[in-house]
Design a protein around this motif. Structure first.
Motif, PDB file in Angstrom:
ATOM      1  N   SER A 180       0.814  -1.215   0.000  1.00 50.33           N
ATOM      2  CA  SER A 180       0.000   0.000   0.000  1.00 50.33           C
ATOM      3  C   SER A 180       0.852   1.270   0.000  1.00 50.33           C
ATOM      4  CB  SER A 180      -0.945   0.009   1.204  1.00 50.33           C
ATOM      5  OG  SER A 180      -0.212   0.075   2.406  1.00 50.33           O
ATOM      6  N   ARG A 181       2.187   1.115   0.168  1.00 51.79           N
ATOM      7  CA  ARG A 181       3.070   2.290   0.130  1.00 51.79           C
ATOM      8  C   ARG A 181       3.032   2.929  -1.243  1.00 51.79           C
ATOM      9  NH1 ARG A 181       7.777  -0.549   2.253  1.00 51.79           N
ATOM     10  NH2 ARG A 181       8.562  -0.373   0.155  1.00 51.79           N
ATOM     11  N   THR A 182       3.059   4.252  -1.285  1.00 48.43           N
ATOM     12  CA  THR A 182       3.086   4.955  -2.569  1.00 48.43           C
ATOM     13  C   THR A 182       4.462   5.535  -2.872  1.00 48.43           C
ATOM     14  OG1 THR A 182       2.304   6.985  -1.521  1.00 48.43           O
ATOM     15  CG2 THR A 182       0.634   5.525  -2.460  1.00 48.43           C
ATOM     16  N   SER A 183       5.408   5.376  -1.968  1.00 50.09           N
ATOM     17  CA  SER A 183       6.781   5.826  -2.210  1.00 50.09           C
ATOM     18  C   SER A 183       7.726   4.879  -1.478  1.00 50.09           C
ATOM     19  CB  SER A 183       6.979   7.261  -1.716  1.00 50.09           C
ATOM     20  OG  SER A 183       6.822   7.325  -0.325  1.00 50.09           O
ATOM     21  N   GLY A 184       9.012   4.984  -1.779  1.00 41.99           N
ATOM     22  CA  GLY A 184       9.992   4.150  -1.104  1.00 41.99           C
ATOM     23  C   GLY A 184       9.976   2.702  -1.558  1.00 41.99           C
ATOM     24  N   ARG A 185       9.558   2.459  -2.810  1.00 41.07           N
ATOM     25  CA  ARG A 185       9.461   1.082  -3.305  1.00 41.07           C
ATOM     26  C   ARG A 185      10.527   0.757  -4.338  1.00 41.07           C
ATOM     27  NH1 ARG A 185       3.276  -0.303  -4.410  1.00 41.07           N
ATOM     28  NH2 ARG A 185       4.221  -2.342  -4.581  1.00 41.07           N
ATOM     29  N   GLY A 186      11.518   1.642  -4.482  1.00 40.16           N
ATOM     30  CA  GLY A 186      12.544   1.445  -5.502  1.00 40.16           C
ATOM     31  C   GLY A 186      13.283   0.125  -5.382  1.00 40.16           C
ATOM     32  N   LEU A 187      13.720  -0.228  -4.180  1.00 46.11           N
ATOM     33  CA  LEU A 187      14.446  -1.492  -4.021  1.00 46.11           C
ATOM     34  C   LEU A 187      13.541  -2.698  -4.215  1.00 46.11           C
ATOM     35  CD1 LEU A 187      16.925  -0.745  -1.124  1.00 46.11           C
ATOM     36  CD2 LEU A 187      17.402  -0.990  -3.553  1.00 46.11           C
ATOM     37  N   ASP A 188      12.248  -2.546  -3.938  1.00 44.97           N
ATOM     38  CA  ASP A 188      11.305  -3.632  -4.231  1.00 44.97           C
ATOM     39  C   ASP A 188      11.285  -3.898  -5.737  1.00 44.97           C
ATOM     40  OD1 ASP A 188      10.628  -3.716  -1.529  1.00 44.97           O
ATOM     41  OD2 ASP A 188       8.820  -2.513  -1.793  1.00 44.97           O
ATOM     42  N   LEU A 189      11.272  -2.827  -6.536  1.00 44.21           N
ATOM     43  CA  LEU A 189      11.277  -2.972  -7.994  1.00 44.21           C
ATOM     44  C   LEU A 189      12.598  -3.561  -8.484  1.00 44.21           C
ATOM     45  CD1 LEU A 189       9.606   0.410  -8.967  1.00 44.21           C
ATOM     46  CD2 LEU A 189       8.590  -1.866  -9.085  1.00 44.21           C
ATOM     47  N   VAL A 190      13.705  -3.081  -7.933  1.00 45.59           N
ATOM     48  CA  VAL A 190      15.012  -3.614  -8.313  1.00 45.59           C
ATOM     49  C   VAL A 190      15.063  -5.111  -8.012  1.00 45.59           C
ATOM     50  CG1 VAL A 190      17.490  -3.577  -7.774  1.00 45.59           C
ATOM     51  CG2 VAL A 190      16.236  -1.433  -8.064  1.00 45.59           C
ATOM     52  N   ASP A 191      14.578  -5.517  -6.858  1.00 45.50           N
ATOM     53  CA  ASP A 191      14.610  -6.919  -6.456  1.00 45.50           C
ATOM     54  C   ASP A 191      13.813  -7.795  -7.420  1.00 45.50           C
ATOM     55  OD1 ASP A 191      15.429  -8.974  -4.639  1.00 45.50           O
ATOM     56  OD2 ASP A 191      13.414  -8.958  -3.783  1.00 45.50           O
ATOM     57  N   VAL A 192      12.684  -7.303  -7.901  1.00 46.00           N
ATOM     58  CA  VAL A 192      11.839  -8.076  -8.809  1.00 46.00           C
ATOM     59  C   VAL A 192      12.432  -8.125 -10.220  1.00 46.00           C
ATOM     60  CG1 VAL A 192       9.588  -8.096  -9.971  1.00 46.00           C
ATOM     61  CG2 VAL A 192       9.717  -7.688  -7.524  1.00 46.00           C
ATOM     62  N   LEU A 193      12.984  -7.010 -10.691  1.00 43.93           N
ATOM     63  CA  LEU A 193      13.418  -6.915 -12.079  1.00 43.93           C
ATOM     64  C   LEU A 193      14.848  -7.396 -12.328  1.00 43.93           C
ATOM     65  CD1 LEU A 193      11.898  -3.417 -12.893  1.00 43.93           C
ATOM     66  CD2 LEU A 193      11.017  -5.655 -13.602  1.00 43.93           C
ATOM     67  N   ALA A 194      15.723  -7.266 -11.358  1.00 40.50           N
ATOM     68  CA  ALA A 194      17.141  -7.582 -11.559  1.00 40.50           C
ATOM     69  C   ALA A 194      17.422  -9.064 -11.356  1.00 40.50           C
ATOM     70  CB  ALA A 194      17.992  -6.764 -10.597  1.00 40.50           C
ATOM     71  N   ASP A 195      18.428  -9.551 -12.070  1.00 41.94           N
ATOM     72  CA  ASP A 195      18.900 -10.918 -11.846  1.00 41.94           C
ATOM     73  C   ASP A 195      19.661 -11.008 -10.534  1.00 41.94           C
ATOM     74  OD1 ASP A 195      17.863 -11.910 -14.306  1.00 41.94           O
ATOM     75  OD2 ASP A 195      19.564 -10.986 -15.343  1.00 41.94           O
ATOM     76  N   GLU A 196      20.393  -9.945 -10.228  1.00 44.88           N
ATOM     77  CA  GLU A 196      21.080  -9.841  -8.937  1.00 44.88           C
ATOM     78  C   GLU A 196      21.323  -8.365  -8.662  1.00 44.88           C
ATOM     79  OE1 GLU A 196      24.930 -11.721  -8.951  1.00 44.88           O
ATOM     80  OE2 GLU A 196      25.335 -11.090 -10.986  1.00 44.88           O
ATOM     81  N   TRP A 197      21.486  -8.041  -7.381  1.00 44.25           N
ATOM     82  CA  TRP A 197      21.763  -6.653  -7.009  1.00 44.25           C
ATOM     83  C   TRP A 197      22.437  -6.649  -5.646  1.00 44.25           C
ATOM     84  CZ3 TRP A 197      19.618  -4.099  -2.766  1.00 44.25           C
ATOM     85  CH2 TRP A 197      18.543  -4.718  -2.137  1.00 44.25           C
ATOM     86  N   GLY A 198      23.036  -5.509  -5.330  1.00 47.65           N
ATOM     87  CA  GLY A 198      23.703  -5.393  -4.046  1.00 47.65           C
ATOM     88  C   GLY A 198      24.104  -3.951  -3.778  1.00 47.65           C
TER      89      GLY A 198
END
Length: 67
Positions: A30-48
């Motif tokens: 339900s958050r409308t901001s602060g979801r950038g890392l959620d998107l990175v986690d879903v779209l990226a093969d890996e991240w850190g």
């Protein structure tokens, strides 16, 4: 921000000057901001996250491109 194509993978890095550790908020759809890392986690093969010495930190991600 850096974008590089490395052996069929797109490498993305974004840096900031903060030495504060990266804090990922608890997932909440339900958050409308602060979801950038959620998107990175879903779209990226890996991240850190990497510290850039005394200059801050960089969040990086890789994504396969092409067929």
């Amino acid at each position: 921000m850096v974008l590089e194509l490395r052996r069929g993978r797109l490498h993305i890095a974004v840096a900031d000057a903060s030495l504060a550790p990266l804090v990922r908020p608890v997932p909440n759809h339900s958050r409308t901001s602060g979801r950038g890392l959620d998107l990175v986690d879903v779209l990226a093969d890996e991240w850190g996250v990497e510290r850039i010495g005394p200059y801050g930190k960089a969040v990086w991600a890789t994504i396969a491109v092409g067929g």
